[in-house]
Enzyme design. Structure first.
Site, PDB file in Angstrom:
ATOM      1  N   THR A 193       0.820  -1.218   0.000  1.00 14.55           N
ATOM      2  CA  THR A 193       0.000   0.000   0.000  1.00 14.55           C
ATOM      3  C   THR A 193       0.853   1.267   0.000  1.00 14.55           C
ATOM      4  OG1 THR A 193      -0.145  -0.276   2.380  1.00 14.55           O
ATOM      5  CG2 THR A 193      -2.015  -0.995   1.099  1.00 14.55           C
ATOM      6  N   SER A 199      -6.650   0.012  -1.044  1.00 10.15           N
ATOM      7  CA  SER A 199      -7.347  -1.132  -1.628  1.00 10.15           C
ATOM      8  C   SER A 199      -7.114  -1.234  -3.133  1.00 10.15           C
ATOM      9  CB  SER A 199      -8.847  -1.027  -1.344  1.00 10.15           C
ATOM     10  OG  SER A 199      -9.108  -1.230   0.024  1.00 10.15           O
ATOM     11  N   ARG A 365     -21.594 -10.208  38.955  1.00 11.97           N
ATOM     12  CA  ARG A 365     -21.857  -8.810  39.294  1.00 11.97           C
ATOM     13  C   ARG A 365     -23.364  -8.602  39.349  1.00 11.97           C
ATOM     14  NH1 ARG A 365     -22.414  -3.724  40.107  1.00 11.97           N
ATOM     15  NH2 ARG A 365     -20.674  -2.283  39.757  1.00 11.97           N
ATOM     16  N   GLY A 449     -18.028   0.231  34.026  1.00 12.44           N
ATOM     17  CA  GLY A 449     -16.755   0.915  34.254  1.00 12.44           C
ATOM     18  C   GLY A 449     -15.576  -0.031  34.185  1.00 12.44           C
ATOM     19  N   GLU A 472      -5.783  -5.845   4.580  1.00 15.96           N
ATOM     20  CA  GLU A 472      -6.027  -6.971   3.651  1.00 15.96           C
ATOM     21  C   GLU A 472      -7.353  -6.810   2.927  1.00 15.96           C
ATOM     22  OE1 GLU A 472      -3.645  -9.585   3.696  1.00 15.96           O
ATOM     23  OE2 GLU A 472      -2.555  -8.453   5.211  1.00 15.96           O
ATOM     24  N   ASP A 474     -10.377  -3.484   2.491  1.00 17.44           N
ATOM     25  CA  ASP A 474     -11.442  -2.816   3.236  1.00 17.44           C
ATOM     26  C   ASP A 474     -12.710  -3.663   3.170  1.00 17.44           C
ATOM     27  OD1 ASP A 474     -12.684  -0.004   4.140  1.00 17.44           O
ATOM     28  OD2 ASP A 474     -14.011  -0.974   2.675  1.00 17.44           O
TER      29      ASP A 474
END
Lengths: 691, 370
Positions: A193, A199, A365, A449, A472, A474
């Site tokens: 690239t 691409s 939780r 959080g 590799e 888009d």
């Protein structure tokens, strides 16, 4: 209504306390006062033992090389280089992302050398055959679960640089480069690239000419937009690179070709006529030294043209067995296929990690009491929380099978299967990486959080894995290619009046499936219905796409312009193809399992996977494959499936086979891990080593 | 007596007014019974285990198991191992601290009866070893769990070669939590008897008062962790051996050659299944480790792939010619599917996988996830 008697109050209170102690969530009786202090209760205690065998499920998911995977997990857990830290009495390994970019890059290199010394990369380039390739994939997946930078750095070297030599090179290149590359004596990168072209590889501006007097090629970056960009390994470590460049012979451009050029000497000094700059700090993958390269009349020997596709004779004649420049170019993109295979599979493992962490956390939780003084409710007992995580879990199972299928067709590739591999790898790479990013975001939010802490991995992974939808190929571009390939197949079938064969399109030869107007629960869960509705959508969209294309072309638009105009149908079709193909891999995996609890669980997961697509993808309502009533029924069924999967949530993430050390503190005793004593300096012998 | 050597009895002390000696006989059943009862008994704050005489415990009575096998009764042996592994699991998940005083030989089953507990006290008399590969067996009793958690690849080294460790080495690798000179043991015991607490931090502080930091001998193998890591991290037994041979070429070293020798003397089948077991154990919880080991030991007793266990006991324990004839005799005669068999379910209608008891308490390290 009278107030409850004192005796009632006492017994309710006792029940509430007992509920806390047992960590149960079923009793919804009101009570007077909550337990004063939260206690961590491991999810294992509250979850019933799974009725399917976890090891068998893991074998099915991982598919291959389980011992090699465990060996490599162990290599990383046992080495100080992998940054082991103790939290809540457990060891966790993950990179220190608080290190500077430079430090992270150095650690990546140290880890590579350690794994090299342990023999992890043996046969990665000198070995041949499906078994070697599957082992390589398995080990690479495990490496990616530790750190995406480490996997990408190795992927560039072994899959791209090594792959380019294997695929585009001939014997002289194999003999000269592969062994040293496997042993990491030569460190390769892959300069494809450019600043101006990603691409669209065919548009790159780097130019190479041939000097017959010296028998050398001369590589040039003629303008700033021709600088090679994002080249992994180029900024610090790579000694050599594959250069993709236009080849100009006798004034004629022969299109993109690949060359080998040295960019650093053995001491790490940049070679003459090469300029290198850093791409700088990134949102993730800072353990990879992405760089930029400019070539100023760099001279390389004639032999450094990777000449399996085309060659230049010593006197400067261009020779190629493939006359068609389109086909020649396609041949050059072959190594990117293996890149797409590894990206797709590593996306699945990233999803698995985030789901294992988020689901284990959601089983320990609690938040909010439904009635005053009741124990607070476990996150995963909220139907809305189930709806957020469990469909993604089911989809991740589906994509696991898809990734295994993709690897399998890749390692068993033949010249005839190249087209299928190209289309399937493009589709799966896009769908699986999009799924991963969505899963990471949902899991991050599901952890509240705690999801923001780097040590809990999920949040950090968002930055580390975001690149997957871009490199590799888009994702959007890849999906357009899928639709284009399907269209070409459709036109060929029409023109030659032959049946569909390949790409899973054989269903188009049969009569159009009919979806019943009344959808019962058992219909919705039948593989017949699920297959039918996916085939129906793909078939209809392909026909619509072809019709729209020919209509636009009849109006005088060029084929290319018509394609641009039809992007909406093209996108829907790409999804339809992928969903149908992924479902097929699920059904195939399911068919290989004999009847029993494991098979039943798979069929439950498959139904969830399909129904969530039916619920979420607007195309089913848009094109009328489902009536609004049906859609409402499906939505209802999804909530039922959620409650059916809920008791198995722990077993389903345990089956991923991810060692505890690769998860994070919130997946285990997060109260201990955050206790005051955990921030105190540890005193020698008073803290016995926990074996 | 199936647990320990002839001259051995275990002294089990639970809180300060009970001291029970368990002699040969149904040692394991008795221990299991007591452990479960003490867990319920609020008077019991901690459990002290120690041996009488020279040994803590030199291992289970494999001779009896081999006699059963030879009489065609492998299922009697299976029952023995079932109970032993359940005991190991109960100890690993025990809600009260177990203090094991390892003032002597700790081998095989003896390791299983102590290492899973909270505190392990080594002395200058301690000798630890897992010698199973020389007997045609493999390190069991949860060894795939604890060996794999030694630093680096020391666990592979100890488990495959049967190397002996002294008290200082046991402390260094985490097998022991404390080192107390034997002369101080009686006063330590007295202090523990006075304790009225189950708080690990308090118990640890008491033991600390009697502990000292022992020095590793100059010749200790623990100083060779670098070489051990380089060689024993390799993927297969064959690769471990060739890595060791490469080291031997680099430097003439008695330790390397004797390490190679112990690997060459061990049962090839044992080596292969042991390595795989330790590697799987590294990424599993203790419960899964015991379930896997139970499968393995049943296959070992059935002798479908190899009868090395019977042969090893013949050569070492009965005939004492120390010259076992392993079959298969070479590593390369063992293919993957032969090894796979040891890890599969046993094909017998009556047979079932080890069923772990439901436990109300899980220590952080004991949770079996996969």
């Amino acid at each position: 209504m009278g107030s409850p008697s004192p005796a009632d109050q006492v017994s309710r209170r006792a029940q509430a306390l007992a509920g806390h102690l047992r960590g149960l969530h079923t009793s919804m009786e009101p009570s007077l006062s909550p337990s004063p202090c939260l206690q961590y209760s491991p999810p294992e205690l509250a979850s019933p033992p799974s009725d399917f065998n976890l090891s068998d499920m893991r074998k099915l998911m991982d598919g291959h090389n389980l011992q090699d995977r465990d060996w490599l997990f162990g290599l990383m857990i046992q080495s100080k280089l992998f940054n082991p830290r103790v939290a809540g009495g457990r060891v966790f390994v993950s990179p220190d992302y608080n290190q500077s970019m430079e430090q992270q890059r150095e650690m990546t290199m140290k880890r590579i050398h350690y794994l090299l010394d342990c023999g992890v990369f043996q046969e990665w380039l000198t070995g041949r055959g499906p078994e070697v390739e599957m082992r390589k994939f398995a080990l690479h997946e495990v490496i990616g679960m530790y750190d995406h930078s480490l996997a990408v750095k190795l992927g560039v070297h072994y899959f791209l640089w090594g792959g380019a030599i294997q695929f585009f090179g001939t014997k002289r290149h194999h003999d000269k480069w592969l062994r040293d590359s496997e042993n990491y004596v030569i460190k390769g990168c892959f300069a494809m690239t450019e600043l101006g072209h990603g691409s669209n590889v065919r548009g790159i501006e780097t130019v190479t000419t041939y000097d017959s007097k010296t028998g050398e090629f001369v590589i040039n970056s003629p303008c700033e937009s021709a600088q090679k960009y994002w080249i992994g390994g180029a900024a610090n470590h790579a000694t050599h690179t594959i250069v993709f460049s236009q080849l100009n012979i006798n004034g004629k451009s022969e299109g993109v070709h690949a060359f080998i050029a040295q960019i650093r000497d053995t001491d790490g000094n940049i070679c003459p006529n090469v300029r290198v700059a850093d791409c700088g700090h990134k949102i993730g993958l800072n353990g990879v030294d992405n760089g930029r390269i400019w070539f100023d009349n760099v001279r390389i020997p004639r032999e450094n043209l990777l000449n399996s596709v085309a060659d230049v004779s010593p006197d400067g004649q261009y020779l190629s067995a493939i006359k068609d420049p389109d086909q020649r170019f396609a041949a050059f993109l072959a190594p990117l296929t293996s890149g797409r295979v590894t990206i797709a599979t590593s996306a699945v493992y990233s999803s698995k990690m985030s789901l294992a962490i988020a689901i284990r956390y959601s089983l320990t939780r609690r938040a909010f009491s439904i009635t005053p003084n009741q124990p607070e409710v476990l996150l995963l007992d909220y139907p809305s929380h189930q709806r957020r995580l469990l469909p993604l879990l089911a989809k991740t199972y589906a994509m696991s099978f898809a990734a295994n299928y993709l690897k399998m067709i890749y390692v068993k590739r033949t010249p005839e299967s190249n087209k299928t591999i190209h289309v399937v790898s493009s589709a799966f790479k896009a769908i699986l990486t999009w799924h991963n990013m969505r899963t990471l975001q949902e899991c991050r939010e599901a952890c509240g959080g705690q999801g923001l802490k780097t040590e809990n991995r999920i949040g950090q992974m968002k930055g580390e894995y975001d690149v997957q939808s871009t490199f590799e190929g888009d994702n959007n571009v890849l999906m357009q290619q899928v639709s284009k390939a399907l269209l070409a197949e459709y036109i060929a079938v029409q023109k030659r009046n032959r049946p569909f064969k390949g790409l899973g399109l054989e269903h188009m030869n049969k009569s159009c499936p009919v979806v019943p107007s009344q959808l019962t629960s058992s219909t919705l869960r039948s593989s017949q219905f699920q297959t039918d509705i996916f085939c129906l959508r793909e078939r209809d969209l392909l026909i619509r796409f072809a019709a729209e294309m020919s209509q636009l072309q009849a109006q005088g638009l060029s084929r290319e312009y018509a394609l641009l105009q039809s992007y909406q149908l093209a996108e829907d079709l790409g999804r339809a193809f992928s969903d149908r193909a992924i479902l097929q891999t699920f059904l195939d995996a399911e068919a290989a399992v004999s009847s029993g609890p494991l098979k039943s669980m798979l069929s439950l997961l498959r139904s969830m996977h399909v129904l969530i697509i039916l619920e979420e993808d607007a195309s089913f309502l848009r094109y009328g494959y489902l009536s609004p009533d049906n859609a409402a029924g499906i939505r209802k069924e999804v909530t039922i499936l959620c409650s059916e999967l809920r008791p198995h949530a722990l077993a389903l993430v345990s089956s991923f086979g991810i060692p505890d050390a690769f998860l994070s503190p919130i997946a285990f005793n997060w109260i201990d891990a955050n206790s005051w004593s955990s921030v105190q300096p540890q005193q020698g012998a008073t803290v016995p080593l926990q074996i | 007596m199936k647990m320990c050597s002839k001259d051995f009895s275990t002294r089990l002390q639970a809180n300060y007014n009970k001291s029970i000696e368990i002699y040969e006989g149904r040692l394991i059943s008795k221990l299991l019974e007591l452990f479960l009862a003490y867990e319920e008994d609020s008077n019991v704050k901690l459990v002290i285990m120690k041996g009488n005489g020279r040994a803590f415990c030199s291992g289970g009575d494999v001779a009896a198991v081999v006699h059963d096998i030879n009489r065609g009764n492998w299922k009697i042996g299976a029952k023995f191992f079932w109970e032993e592994y359940i005991l190991n699991y109960v100890m690993a998940t025990y809600s009260k601290p177990q203090v094991s005083i390892l003032n002597g030989i700790v081998m095989g089953g003896g390791a299983g009866a102590s290492v899973h507990g909270r505190f392990r006290i080594a002395t200058e008399n301690s000798v630890f070893a897992m010698p199973e590969t020389a007997l045609g067996l493999f390190p069991d009793v949860g060894a795939s769990y604890f060996l794999s958690r030694f630093p680096g690849f020391f666990g592979e080294y100890v488990g495959l070669t049967g190397a002996r460790l002294d008290g200082a080495e046991m402390l260094a690798c985490g097998l022991a939590t404390h080192f107390v000179p034997s002369a101080r043991l009686s006063s330590l015991e007295a202090a523990l008897h006075k304790l009225d607490s189950s708080d690990p931090a308090i118990i640890s502080a008491v033991i600390d008062e009697y502990s000292l930091q022992p020095y590793l001998k100059d010749k200790s193998t623990y100083h060779r962790l670098d070489i051990i890591n380089r060689c024993f991290s390799r993927r297969t037994i064959e690769e471990i051996l060739s890595a060791l041979e490469r080291e031997a070429v680099k430097s003439a070293d008695d330790w390397i050659s004797s390490t190679i020798q112990s690997l060459q003397k061990a049962s090839p089948t044992s080596l292969k299944i042991s390595l795989r077991s330790i590697r799987e154990g590294r990424v599993q919880g203790v419960g899964q480790c015991l379930i896997r080991e139970y499968r393995m030991v049943c296959h070992v007793m059935r002798g479908e792939v190899s009868k090395d266990f019977v042969e090893g006991c013949r050569a070492i324990l009965f005939d004492k010619d120390k010259n076992p004839k392993w079959e298969p005799s070479r590593l390369d005669q063992l293919n993957d599917s032969m090894i796979d068999q040891y890890f599969s379910r046993v094909d017998d209608e009556e047979w079932e996988d080890l069923k772990l008891p439901a436990r109300s308490s899980y220590t952080a390290s004991a949770l079996a996830k996969l």
